[in-house]
Write an enzyme that holds these catalytic residues in place. Structure first.
Site, short mmCIF file in Angstrom:
data_model
loop_
_atom_site.label_atom_id
_atom_site.label_comp_id
_atom_site.label_asym_id
_atom_site.label_seq_id
_atom_site.Cartn_x
_atom_site.Cartn_y
_atom_site.Cartn_z
N GLN A 143 47.25 35.72 33.25
CA GLN A 143 46.17 36.65 33.52
C GLN A 143 46.04 37.64 32.36
OE1 GLN A 143 46.59 40.40 35.24
NE2 GLN A 143 45.43 39.93 37.07
N HIS A 145 44.06 41.31 30.63
CA HIS A 145 43.22 42.50 30.71
C HIS A 145 42.12 42.39 29.65
CE1 HIS A 145 46.49 45.40 32.49
NE2 HIS A 145 46.01 44.56 33.37
N GLU A 172 41.08 40.58 34.25
CA GLU A 172 40.93 41.86 34.95
C GLU A 172 40.35 42.90 34.00
OE1 GLU A 172 43.75 45.06 37.40
OE2 GLU A 172 44.65 43.58 36.06
N GLU A 223 43.54 43.11 43.20
CA GLU A 223 45.00 43.20 43.22
C GLU A 223 45.51 44.63 43.13
OE1 GLU A 223 46.81 41.25 39.89
OE2 GLU A 223 45.92 42.60 38.41
N GLN A 298 51.55 41.37 42.92
CA GLN A 298 51.72 41.71 41.51
C GLN A 298 52.88 42.70 41.43
OE1 GLN A 298 48.97 43.47 37.92
NE2 GLN A 298 48.95 44.55 39.86
N ASP A 337 51.82 44.81 32.83
CA ASP A 337 50.68 45.70 32.61
C ASP A 337 50.98 46.85 31.67
OD1 ASP A 337 50.41 44.26 35.15
OD2 ASP A 337 48.52 45.34 35.32
N SER A 364 51.06 39.31 34.39
CA SER A 364 49.94 39.99 35.02
C SER A 364 49.53 41.09 34.07
CB SER A 364 50.38 40.58 36.36
OG SER A 364 49.48 41.57 36.77
#
Length: 744
Positions: A143, A145, A172, A223, A298, A337, A364
């Site tokens: 995934q 950003h 995302e 999420e 997550q 993240d 993530s």
């Protein structure tokens, strides 16, 4: 006495920008096994749970009440599992003879305290191995950003297209200004489908707005529904487990995939850990998540990752969090993240368990954009790290979810994404984009490279789009000549209506087929089972931009920047008689297939400097090319045996050189110059001078061509050096050495 200077160097390392804390159980600064963690307990009175992990029903907080009512479907199974030794349960995770389904049956019956104690039995290698078996979906994914500081719709679309092309199956975004949320969501929706059909987009904003974006068809999953391990933190956020469950149900009722977010350190940050370990509190969060019916979590630190990283065994705990999610049969979206460390070594090692094992989403929140453009804060991995990630996949022969895409292809996708967003804005009557702004967005690495746009335009576009739907975007794309993109966006909307991707750990492939724990479950039971790289995927992983072939090396070093060296044989080489004569021994490929050294120096220039140096030392010289020897030491020694002085220079096509003397063994020498990329033309002249001095019986000052700056010459050049040596070997033939002269 002055201090050791090494520590002056230590103090300048990026590691010193990280925070490290001595463990303190009272404040929750402890990763695992806090002395305040409760003992596993479970008591059922036939109607309800009346005792849970050290508390009676009268002492239950809201989390205990929720778990007691919804987390234990078979009280008898829970009582049975709590009676089993922790070590026996831990061994189930790493025993390939125990199927994942059997592990799930045991771990889904455990209480939070029992799970935390069992996972604490595993070291990080065992956690990694267990994750390989326990992840829900067979093939790992990733995934990204995609955000920027300007909420620039064009850059968002272009960057989303790149992220999707690289292989991220979820993207995302978020906003700098909340009123631009719909604009950002639409840009990422369009860009993602241009990069790869079936990619799932999300826009993380305030929960009501996020739900509205989903209902309108601009996003496909959510999420950022935070979950916490203590009652006070929940209440500080005006939430309860029931309110979270209700919100998740609202998403699911409209076909929107949902997972909760939790992770070590959040309760520490908010000052309410109750003295419990991070892993125990996370166990409560994950059991709550499962009890709500949400498909995944997550976790693995998230915003609190630096808190976990500050305490001993913190990275081990982060990996254990991901395994905790898998042990409940949930989708594991492994948090990256937030930047874990300023040390590249630490942040890479922190990722290794999930990369080696493969999780449902290995990271993530990799920032496929640059760190300064990441509106969530810089990730542990950012846009300038993409090629390092590709290299790690290649090094370890593992599927990290990404693939190499040629620059030309990425530029094409960026252009198409920019044009598509511009077309939708025109069709819907939204503020237009200038031609130079579109051009800048296509080539921009980040928002510092784009043109500034009136921020009010993004707000106006966001507010207008907030009244539209995904179908409006489909119609606009189709009317403006982007039928294929419209079809992909419509495919995402249809997938939501079908609801199949609400299965645990679901993604859509490029044919809009659901890949999930149901359709493609992970069934690892030892080598050769579970997810195995196909030959096609392995080749895709192995192909990175930087790889070279022997043909590439011949092209790189086989042409001279100036005049090409041509050597003409004069006679078979014989021993010389001049007392101060030096012989320069050339390798088989020198001046032939290869014309430049690894330092980028043309062979004619190298020989010219050697000859000038020998002339400066008043030493006669002959050039001899050897055909049946490719070893530098033997070439140098053979040249020395032919020289009247007994002094020879050995020279390989790649530029490596040696000064040798007759009578020495091949691996002995007078001076060796092995780092061809570092040898300059003045160095070759000095080599010639020293050879002449040795020939006259004078001991010269040895030449230092050392790597004073600690540059990793081997890492950059050693593979090329090996290829060049292969060319030397292939140029060998069974022939006597020739005395040669330079033509022209």
């Amino acid at each position: 006495m002055p201090g050791w200077k090494r520590f002056d160097q230590f103090r300048t390392r990026p590691l010193n920008e990280d925070g490290f804390v001595r463990p303190d159980a009272a404040t929750g600064f402890v990763a695992m096994d806090s002395p305040n963690d409760p003992q596993p307990e479970f008591e059922w009175d036939g109607v309800r749970v009346v005792r849970l992990d050290g508390k009676t029903i009268e002492q239950f907080d809201l989390i205990d009440h929720f778990l007691a009512r919804h987390a234990f479907g078979d009280p008898a199974a829970t009582a049975e599992v709590l009676a089993l030794p922790d070590a026996d349960l831990a061994r189930m995770l790493v025993d390939i003879r125990v199927a994942r389904a059997d592990v799930l049956r045991h771990f889904r019956a455990m209480t939070p305290a029992k799970i935390a104690r069992v996972l604490a039995q595993l070291d990080v290698a065992e956690i990694t191995f267990a994750m390989k078996k326990m992840r829900a979906r067979r093939r790992p994914s990733n995934q990204a950003h995609v955000t920027n500081r300007k909420d620039d719709p064009l850059q968002l679309a272009a960057d989303a297209a790149c992220a999707a092309a690289w292989g991220f199956r979820e993207i995302e975004t978020t906003v700098a200004l909340s009123r631009a949320a719909a604009s950002n969501a639409v840009s990422v929706l369009i860009g993602s489908q241009i990069g790869s059909p079936g990619v799932l987009p999300q826009c993380s904003v305030e929960e009501a707005t996020e739900l509205s974006l989903g209902l309108r068809g601009f996003t496909t999953y959510a999420e950022t529904l935070s979950n916490y391990g203590t009652e006070k933190v929940f209440l500080d956020g005006d939430d309860t487990p029931w309110s979270k469950a209700f919100l998740a149900a609202a998403y699911a009722s409209r076909g929107i995939k949902t997972r909760f977010t939790s992770g070590a350190g959040s309760e520490v940050l908010m000052g309410s850990t109750e003295g419990k370990s991070m892993l125990y509190l996370e166990s409560r969060c994950v059991l709550m998540t499962r009890a709500t019916g949400v498909q995944g979590v997550q976790n693995g630190g998230i915003d609190g990752v630096c808190i976990a990283g500050a305490v001993p065994a913190g990275v081990r705990e982060l990996a254990a969090e991901n395994l905790l999610v898998m042990s409940q049969g949930l989708e594991s979206c492994s948090g990256n993240d937030s930047q874990f460390s300023r040390s590249d070594i630490r942040r890479t090692v922190r990722t290794m368990p999930q990369l080696l094992a493969g999780t449902d989403f290995i990271t993530s929140g990799t920032g496929s954009i640059l760190g300064y453009d990441n509106m969530f804060s810089p990730s542990n991995w950012n846009g300038d790290d993409i090629e390092e990630w590709l290299a790690l996949q290649r090094d370890l022969d593992v599927d990290g979810g990404l693939r190499t895409v040629p620059e030309e292809r990425l530029l094409q996708l960026r252009q198409r994404a920019v044009d598509a967003v511009d077309a939708v804005y025109q069709e819907l009557g939204l503020p237009a984009f200038a031609a130079d702004a579109k051009e800048a967005a296509v080539c921009a690495s980040g928002s510092r490279d784009t043109l500034d746009r009136d921020g009010r335009h993004n707000i106006l576009a966001g507010q207008a789009l907030a009244k539209r739907s995904g179908l409006d975007v489909v119609r606009a794309l189709a009317r403006r000549g982007f039928a294929d993109v419209a079809q992909s966006v419509f495919g995402v909307l249809k997938a939501r209506m079908a609801g199949d991707y609400l299965q645990p750990a679901s993604i859509l492939d490029e044919d809009f087929q659901v890949r999930s724990a149901v359709s493609t479950p992970n069934e690892y039971l030892g080598p050769g089972t579970g997810y195995v790289l196909t030959p096609e995927r392995r080749q895709e992983i192995h192909r990175i931009r930087q790889e070279v072939t022997v043909e590439d090396v011949v092209r790189e070093y086989g042409t001279a920047g100036g005049k090409r060296l041509r050597l003409a044989p004069v006679r078979h080489a014989q021993p010389g008689e001049a007392a101060s004569e030096v012989v320069i021994g050339l390798s088989p490929a020198f001046g032939g297939a290869i014309q430049r050294t690894m330092g980028g120096l043309d062979h004619p220039a190298v020989l010219r400097e050697l000859l000038l140096g020998l002339e400066e030392a008043s030493s006669p010289v002959r050039l001899v090319q050897f055909h049946d020897i490719s070893d530098l030491g033997r070439i140098g020694l053979a040249a020395a045996r032919l020289a009247g002085s007994g002094i020879g220079i050995g020279l390989l096509c790649k530029g490596t050189a040696v000064l040798h003397r007759a009578g020495l063994d091949p691996l002995e020498n007078l001076e060796l110059f092995p780092m061809a990329p570092l040898i300059t033309l003045p160095d070759y002249r000095r080599i010639g001078v020293n050879a002449g001095l040795y020939a006259r019986g004078i001991q010269p000052m040895p030449i230092d061509v050392s790597n004073l700056d600690g540059i990793a010459v081997e890492a950059r050049f050693l593979a090329r050096a090996a290829m060049l040596y292969q060319i030397e070997v292939q140029a060998m033939r069974d022939a006597l050495p020739d005395e040669v002269e330079i033509e022209g």
